[in-house]
Design a protein around this motif. Structure first.
Motif, PDB file in Angstrom:
ATOM      1  N   GLU A   1       4.112   8.490   7.162  1.00 10.44           N
ATOM      2  CA  GLU A   1       3.201   9.059   8.130  1.00 10.44           C
ATOM      3  C   GLU A   1       2.001   9.744   7.479  1.00 10.44           C
ATOM      4  O   GLU A   1       0.929   9.833   8.069  1.00 10.44           O
ATOM      5  N   GLU A   2       2.171  10.238   6.263  1.00 14.13           N
ATOM      6  CA  GLU A   2       1.073  10.958   5.616  1.00 14.13           C
ATOM      7  C   GLU A   2      -0.089  10.036   5.270  1.00 14.13           C
ATOM      8  O   GLU A   2      -1.207  10.495   5.002  1.00 14.13           O
TER       9      GLU A   2
ATOM     10  N   LEU B   1       0.831  -1.212   0.000  1.00 17.80           N
ATOM     11  CA  LEU B   1       0.000   0.000   0.000  1.00 17.80           C
ATOM     12  C   LEU B   1       0.860   1.254   0.000  1.00 17.80           C
ATOM     13  O   LEU B   1       0.517   2.274  -0.603  1.00 17.80           O
ATOM     14  N   GLU B   2       2.011   1.220   0.691  1.00 18.53           N
ATOM     15  CA  GLU B   2       2.882   2.392   0.671  1.00 18.53           C
ATOM     16  C   GLU B   2       3.451   2.649  -0.718  1.00 18.53           C
ATOM     17  O   GLU B   2       3.507   3.797  -1.166  1.00 18.53           O
ATOM     18  N   ASN B   3       3.883   1.579  -1.405  1.00 20.22           N
ATOM     19  CA  ASN B   3       4.474   1.767  -2.733  1.00 20.22           C
ATOM     20  C   ASN B   3       3.422   2.144  -3.789  1.00 20.22           C
ATOM     21  O   ASN B   3       3.677   2.998  -4.651  1.00 20.22           O
ATOM     22  N   TYR B   4       2.241   1.527  -3.732  1.00 22.27           N
ATOM     23  CA  TYR B   4       1.195   1.902  -4.689  1.00 22.27           C
ATOM     24  C   TYR B   4       0.724   3.330  -4.444  1.00 22.27           C
ATOM     25  O   TYR B   4       0.398   4.070  -5.402  1.00 22.27           O
ATOM     26  N   ALA B   5       0.677   3.740  -3.176  1.00 18.42           N
ATOM     27  CA  ALA B   5       0.310   5.124  -2.882  1.00 18.42           C
ATOM     28  C   ALA B   5       1.366   6.080  -3.406  1.00 18.42           C
ATOM     29  O   ALA B   5       1.056   7.144  -3.970  1.00 18.42           O
TER      30      ALA B   5
ATOM     31  N   LEU C   1      -1.576   0.073  13.929  1.00 19.43           N
ATOM     32  CA  LEU C   1      -1.626   0.622  12.573  1.00 19.43           C
ATOM     33  C   LEU C   1      -0.472   1.595  12.348  1.00 19.43           C
ATOM     34  O   LEU C   1       0.105   1.660  11.256  1.00 19.43           O
ATOM     35  N   GLN C   2      -0.106   2.297  13.423  1.00 13.39           N
ATOM     36  CA  GLN C   2       0.948   3.307  13.298  1.00 13.39           C
ATOM     37  C   GLN C   2       2.343   2.690  13.395  1.00 13.39           C
ATOM     38  O   GLN C   2       3.309   3.247  12.871  1.00 13.39           O
TER      39      GLN C   2
ATOM     40  N   LEU D   1      -5.686   5.952   6.508  1.00 11.75           N
ATOM     41  CA  LEU D   1      -5.797   4.547   6.901  1.00 11.75           C
ATOM     42  C   LEU D   1      -6.626   4.405   8.192  1.00 11.75           C
ATOM     43  O   LEU D   1      -7.422   3.466   8.333  1.00 11.75           O
ATOM     44  N   TRP D   2      -6.415   5.341   9.176  1.00 15.69           N
ATOM     45  CA  TRP D   2      -7.182   5.264  10.426  1.00 15.69           C
ATOM     46  C   TRP D   2      -8.675   5.491  10.163  1.00 15.69           C
ATOM     47  O   TRP D   2      -9.515   4.819  10.749  1.00 15.69           O
ATOM     48  N   ASP D   3      -8.985   6.409   9.250  1.00 19.04           N
ATOM     49  CA  ASP D   3     -10.390   6.633   8.894  1.00 19.04           C
ATOM     50  C   ASP D   3     -10.986   5.366   8.267  1.00 19.04           C
ATOM     51  O   ASP D   3     -12.134   4.980   8.572  1.00 19.04           O
ATOM     52  N   LYS D   4     -10.236   4.736   7.397  1.00 22.99           N
ATOM     53  CA  LYS D   4     -10.714   3.502   6.777  1.00 22.99           C
ATOM     54  C   LYS D   4     -10.909   2.422   7.831  1.00 22.99           C
ATOM     55  O   LYS D   4     -11.875   1.637   7.806  1.00 22.99           O
TER      56      LYS D   4
END
Length: 887
Positions: A840-841, A731-735, A833-834, A846-849
């Motif tokens: 961090e951005e 998810l980090e790389n696709y983002a 999650l953190q 992610l927390w909302d999801k």
């Protein structure tokens, strides 16, 4: 007296209706009886054989000619008249009244054109003598007036008919006037008068007959006595005639003696005439013989004069002027003498054509003198072609050698020199007309001349291209970019350096040499007499820099006259010839072969400085290639195609190397966070978009497809090395991929496709990671809900609380253990999650999801509890939402 059927108007109208459409007018129509029976001894007609018919006399006028017809009409079963027979009155030869008929009302008509004369003609019977006479009068009158003759009449007393006509004419007149009008009555009276008063008995004969009858009418008692008296008077008259003849005997003898003397004189004259005739015949034969000899002499004289004229013309055609013979066999080919050489060529060509069969009588073609003269002309042609070919071959080589020996003609250090072939072409044009005549004399002689020209000019063109390319590379200042773009260890400090001078140098090479090569191809095609159309108009240049002028590096901005339309305007009218085009392209291969190496050197040099400049060079090449037609400049198209292929190959090599750099990241299995090649690819894509020119979009899109495919495959492989953190890694790389390519994806369709693909993969990775964290903190809660959902497929909701592990007591224990410290559990979920997230951005989204997903799952659990355990109280969804909002 009964009315005659000839006056029946209804009968006439019926006849006219029966022959309607034939354009014939009915003159007379009358009812008759037709029969073929004979008269018996009793003298009575066999009436059982008679058939009712209608005879109609009709006429037809065509111009000034009138035709007459006799029509026979019969009654059909319905009582309607219809045509049965048609006779032409011009064939009427005989009218005979049957003597055996006491009434005299039966007659036959004989026609001379009937096929079978052996069959008895039909007999026509009328009701009375008046009708018979009336019909016969009409027939005879029409035969006389229309045909100009009368048929033979048998069985009718002419005097009796004349008297009948005279007596009945007034009555007929009166009757016709009362019933049909004066016009038809007048016609009938005229017919009767003409027929019998003028033709059958003349007026004088009628008066004599009346006088004779008046003389004897008083003395006639009986017919026999009158006949005897006439016989006696006739005998008396004959006796008187014999007596008169006997008294004139002496006169007759005198006449006979005179006739005998005249006969003797005639015999003597006949004998003399026979003698004169023989003499005249002999004289005529002598005259004919003399005339024949005279005609032959005159013909021989005319033929001799014509023969002398033809021989003079032939001798004039066979004469070789001495000045032309000298020029063809030993003259020089200096520029001042070319006019005389061209005139000699034109004369020789005309003389050879004049001795060919289409232009000379075939009889002369086999004459010995003509054959000898033709052989002499062929010898002259062979000698001149050999001398001219040797001179031109040496002349082409000397021109090129002179230009190559002058170093100032080529590009030198610090100065680019544009090739200038104006003087070369001007000198070649001096012999263009000579080459055309050489082709008409012997087209095979052009093959070695073309090879000689191609060999000489190829040396010049390759030298010009080599010196120009060397100086172009030496004079271009551009910093060299590292070829490794996507490697993690590469600093890529010069990635933003300006290398536009590289592609400008390549464009300048094409701008100078492609039009030059096209014009050289066109000039060569027409100079060497290939029958192909002109490539470009005079002064025209190929696509690309349309002005064709450069002011930098000492390049002259004046265009040469590159067309050759001045050689022969008729050349532009020549049609395409596939064999000629094939031969031309083979010659152009010899003319320009080898020059492509200098273009390849510029491409390789540009690739080493900046591989991405292949995109710009590819677009420039495509633009030039689209401006070239598939005509005689075939080599130029092949050259541009090879350049395009080489540029594509070099760029593919760069793409393959970059892909290998991406694949090497797979070996670093402990690598976490965003991979280095993802932001570097965005930088690379931005640079590539800046280099796109013309139609090189496909080249770049193919590179994008290859790059991104390798990037995503490599990313998935690296993620599989550590499944625990694979979803975070993905998810980090696709983002990061989406963030770096957001702007480009809005304008590049290919990148937009991969952007959406990365977006889908990002959402899937987020969903998997969030579910893992939720289940880790609230595993017993959602496992209890899953068991209830599984049992609902097989049993009713009322039975579920009685199942093992799903009683109300079990539900209370599970709620106490899972929700007693729910705020701490949610805090632990946030910390987890953190914990492993390096970007961090991404944490807020992610927390909302995560909160949304947890609420959805808890809402489903609450609905299940309300349905299965209606009396149990659990924290409401609203309370849980407020708790999450406060965290």
């Amino acid at each position: 007296m009964a009315k005659s059927s000839a006056d029946d108007e209804e009968l006439r109208r019926a006849c006219e209706a029966a022959i309607e459409g034939t354009k014939q007018n009915v003159v007379l129509s009358i009812r008759v009886a037709k029969s073929r029976s004979v008269w018996g001894k009793a003298g009575k007609l066999g009436r059982h054989m008679a058939k009712p018919r209608v005879l109609a006399i009709s006429t037809k006028t065509k111009g000034q000619q009138t035709k007459a017809f006799l029509r026979v009409l019969k009654y059909s079963t319905g009582g309607v008249l219809e045509p049965a027979k048609l006779y032409k009155l011009k064939h009427l030869s005989k009218v005979e009244v049957i003597a055996n008929d006491p009434s005299g009302c039966t007659f036959t008509l004989g026609f001379d054109n009937l096929r079978s004369q052996s069959v008895a003609p039909p007999q026509w019977t009328l009701g009375n003598i008046d009708d018979r006479n009336r019909l016969l009068f009409c027939i005879l009158n029409i035969c006389k007036d229309v045909l100009g003759r009368l048929p033979k009449v048998v069985g009718i007393d002419v005097v009796e008919m004349a008297l009948w006509a005279k007596e009945n004419t007034p009555a007929v007149n009166k009757q016709r006037n009362q019933e049909e009008g004066p016009v038809e009555a007048a016609v009938l009276e005229s017919d009767l008068n003409v027929t019998f008063e003028k033709e059958l008995v003349s007026q004088a004969e009628e008066e004599d007959m009346e006088a004779l009858l008046e003389t004897y009418v008083m003395g006639i008692g009986e017919a026999e006595a009158f006949s005897e008296r006439l016989k006696r008077e006739l005998l008396a008259l004959e006796a008187a005639n014999v007596h008169s003849i006997l008294e004139s005997e002496p006169l007759i003898e005198e006449v006979l003696q005179g006739l005998e003397a005249a006969t003797i004189c005639v015999d003597d004259m006949d004998e003399w005439l026979g003698i004169f005739n023989v003499k005249l015949r002999h004289m005529r034969e002598d005259i004919e013989s003399i005339e024949t000899r005279n005609n032959k002499l005159e013909m021989q004289s005319v033929n001799n004069r014509s023969l002398i004229e033809e021989l003079d013309k032939l001798l004039e055609r066979l004469r070789i002027p001495s000045e032309y013979a000298t020029c063809l066999t030993g003259g020089t080919f200096d520029e001042a003498r070319m006019l005389q050489n061209i005139e000699a060529c034109e004369w020789l060509t005309g003389a050879l054509h004049g001795l060919e069969v289409p232009n000379i009588d075939p009889v002369y073609a086999n004459m010995r003198a003509v054959k000898e003269k033709r052989a002499e002309l062929e010898k002259l042609k062979t000698t001149f072609v050999r001398r001219a070919s040797e001179f031109l071959g040496k002349y082409f080589a000397s021109l090129v050698d002179f230009m190559i020996s002058d170093k100032s003609y080529f590009s030198q250090r610090g100065q680019l020199k544009r090739p200038d072939h104006a003087d070369l072409r001007y000198k070649c044009r001096t012999y263009a007309r000579l080459l055309q005549h050489l082709k008409s004399l012997d087209k095979n002689c052009l093959v070695p001349l073309r090879k000689a020209y191609c060999h000489s000019l190829n040396l010049l063109l390759r030298r010009e291209a080599r010196e120009f390319a060397n100086e172009l590379r030496a004079g271009t200042k551009a910093s060299r970019n590292p070829p490794v773009w996507l490697e993690a260890s590469s600093g890529n400090q010069n990635a933003s350096a300006d290398t536009s001078a590289v592609s400008d140098a390549y464009a300048k090479m094409l701008t100078i040499f492609i039009p030059l090569l096209v014009d050289e191809s066109s000039f060569f095609a027409h100079f060497m007499c290939f029958e192909v159309p002109t490539l470009v108009p005079p002064g025209g240049v190929a696509n690309g820099n349309k002005s064709g002028r450069y002011h930098e590096n000492g390049i002259d901005d004046e265009d040469d006259d590159l067309g050759i339309m001045d050689i022969d305007e008729n050349d532009s009218k020549a049609g395409k010839n596939s064999m000629e085009l094939t031969a031309l392209n083979d010659s152009l291969q010899d003319l320009l072969d080898g020059i492509q190496e200098d273009f390849y050197a510029v491409v390789d040099w540009a690739y080493k400085i900046d591989p991405l400049r292949c995109i710009s060079m590819h677009g420039i090449t495509e633009r030039y290639l689209s401006g070239q037609k598939a005509d005689a400049a075939g080599f130029v198209r092949l050259l541009l195609g090879d350049l395009e292929l080489r540029i594509s190959t070099q760029f593919s090599r760069f793409v393959d190397e970059a892909c290998h750099q991406i694949e090497r990241n797979e070996r670093n299995v402990k690598q976490m966070g965003v991979l280095s090649y993802i932001p570097r690819f965005a930088t690379l894509a931005t640079r590539m978009e800046q280099y796109i020119q013309g139609q090189s979009r496909d080249l770049v899109d193919q590179a994008y497809t290859k790059f991104v495919s390798i990037m995503f495959v490599t990313l998935e492989k690296i993620a599989q090395t550590d499944p625990k953190y694979s979803d975070i890694f993905l998810l980090e790389n696709y983002a990061a991929f989406q963030n770096s390519l957001y702007d480009l994806a809005n304008v590049v369709p290919t990148l937009a496709k991969f952007y959406h693909q990365a977006s889908e993969a990002y959402e899937q990775a987020c969903t998997r990671h969030i579910n893992m964290i939720i289940y880790y903190q609230f595993e017993r809660l959602f496992q209890f809900a899953r068991k209830i959902e599984d049992l609902m497929y097989t049993i009713t909701p009322e039975e579920i609380p009685f199942q093992l592990g799903l009683s109300k007591m079990d539900l209370s224990k599970m709620l106490k253990s899972s929700l007693s410290g729910v705020d701490k559990s949610i805090s632990s979920m946030y910390k987890k999650l953190q914990k492993n997230l390096t970007s961090e951005e991404l944490l807020p989204s992610l927390w909302d999801k995560c909160k949304k997903e947890f609420l959805d799952k808890y809402d489903s659990f609450a609905q299940l509890v309300a349905k299965i355990y209606p009396n149990e109280n659990i924290p409401s969804v609203t309370k849980m939402r407020e708790l999450l909002a406060s965290m």
